[in-house]
Design a protein around this motif. Sequence first.
Motif, short mmCIF file in Angstrom:
data_model
loop_
_atom_site.label_atom_id
_atom_site.label_comp_id
_atom_site.label_asym_id
_atom_site.label_seq_id
_atom_site.Cartn_x
_atom_site.Cartn_y
_atom_site.Cartn_z
N LYS A 111 49.03 48.73 31.92
CA LYS A 111 48.83 47.41 32.54
C LYS A 111 47.75 47.49 33.62
O LYS A 111 46.89 46.59 33.72
CB LYS A 111 50.14 46.93 33.14
N SER A 112 47.77 48.59 34.39
CA SER A 112 46.75 48.76 35.43
C SER A 112 45.36 48.93 34.81
O SER A 112 44.39 48.37 35.31
CB SER A 112 47.09 49.98 36.29
N ARG B 130 44.36 47.76 31.88
CA ARG B 130 43.94 46.45 31.37
C ARG B 130 43.45 45.55 32.48
O ARG B 130 42.48 44.81 32.32
CB ARG B 130 45.09 45.78 30.60
N GLN B 131 44.10 45.61 33.63
CA GLN B 131 43.70 44.79 34.78
C GLN B 131 42.31 45.21 35.27
O GLN B 131 41.46 44.36 35.58
CB GLN B 131 44.73 44.95 35.91
N GLU C 27 39.99 46.69 33.44
CA GLU C 27 39.03 46.27 32.42
C GLU C 27 38.72 44.78 32.52
O GLU C 27 37.56 44.37 32.39
CB GLU C 27 39.58 46.60 31.03
N ASN C 28 39.75 43.97 32.77
CA ASN C 28 39.54 42.53 32.93
C ASN C 28 38.68 42.23 34.14
O ASN C 28 37.79 41.35 34.09
CB ASN C 28 40.88 41.81 33.04
N ASP C 29 38.94 42.93 35.25
CA ASP C 29 38.16 42.72 36.47
C ASP C 29 36.70 43.10 36.25
O ASP C 29 35.77 42.40 36.69
CB ASP C 29 38.74 43.54 37.62
N ARG D 221 35.15 43.11 33.37
CA ARG D 221 34.56 42.14 32.46
C ARG D 221 34.16 40.87 33.21
O ARG D 221 33.10 40.29 32.96
CB ARG D 221 35.55 41.81 31.34
N LYS D 222 35.01 40.45 34.13
CA LYS D 222 34.71 39.25 34.93
C LYS D 222 33.48 39.47 35.81
O LYS D 222 32.65 38.57 35.97
CB LYS D 222 35.90 38.87 35.79
N GLU D 223 33.37 40.68 36.37
CA GLU D 223 32.20 40.99 37.20
C GLU D 223 30.92 40.96 36.37
O GLU D 223 29.89 40.48 36.83
CB GLU D 223 32.38 42.37 37.84
N GLU D 224 31.02 41.50 35.15
CA GLU D 224 29.85 41.49 34.28
C GLU D 224 29.45 40.07 33.90
O GLU D 224 28.26 39.74 33.81
CB GLU D 224 30.14 42.31 33.01
N GLU D 225 30.47 39.20 33.65
CA GLU D 225 30.19 37.82 33.28
C GLU D 225 29.54 37.07 34.43
O GLU D 225 28.71 36.18 34.23
CB GLU D 225 31.48 37.13 32.87
#
Length: 201
Positions: free
Chosen positions: A184-185, A187-188, A190-192, A194-198
């Motif tokens: 879970k950590s 995935r969190q 990776e999501n963070d 991905r958001k920074e890259e976006e």
Amino acid sequence: MRNIYWQLFISFFKIGAFTFGGGWAMISLIEKEIVDKKKWIEREEFLDLLAVAQSLPGILAVNISVAVGDKLRGMKGAITASIGTILPSFTIILAIAIFLTPDLIKNNETLSNIFMGIRPAVVALIMAPVISSARAANIGWKTAAIPISIALLIWSKIPVLSSPILYIVLGGLGGWLWLSHHRKSLRQIENDMRKEEEKHL
């Protein structure tokens, strides 16, 4: 790897033939042969297989030989390694049952001295894998409290709390919870990322 089956058989046959004291006394010899000498598997992987072998019903030495054989060559490897482990003990016990009786062993001074001499060696063989496994698993003085506490609870003979099955189940459950939290950590994170890259796009 063509003669891997023969190597598996000979390795576990030697271990089974020259080990006294049961499964735990064999672990240090198996580790030295499989990890250090043959380099078939890594030490961390051996510890994982050892944990699985301990959790399964049956003889520890046979379980670990099956696990190692299966890891190397699947079902055929597992059968080969287990036969190599079992055959010496079976032959020796059969010979003892035919030629030696408990009274003969007890009354024969030479045999009694041999078994008395084997006892301290068995203790050393049992202690060696405990120490090496603890080092490989990075168990320090702080984390050593966990296995020591569990050992004392099992030794205490207190109903329910002295059952090894309880700690096997709790250990498996704790490992599953830790792995779930770890994933879970990740995935969190990776999501963070991905958001920074976006944001930068």
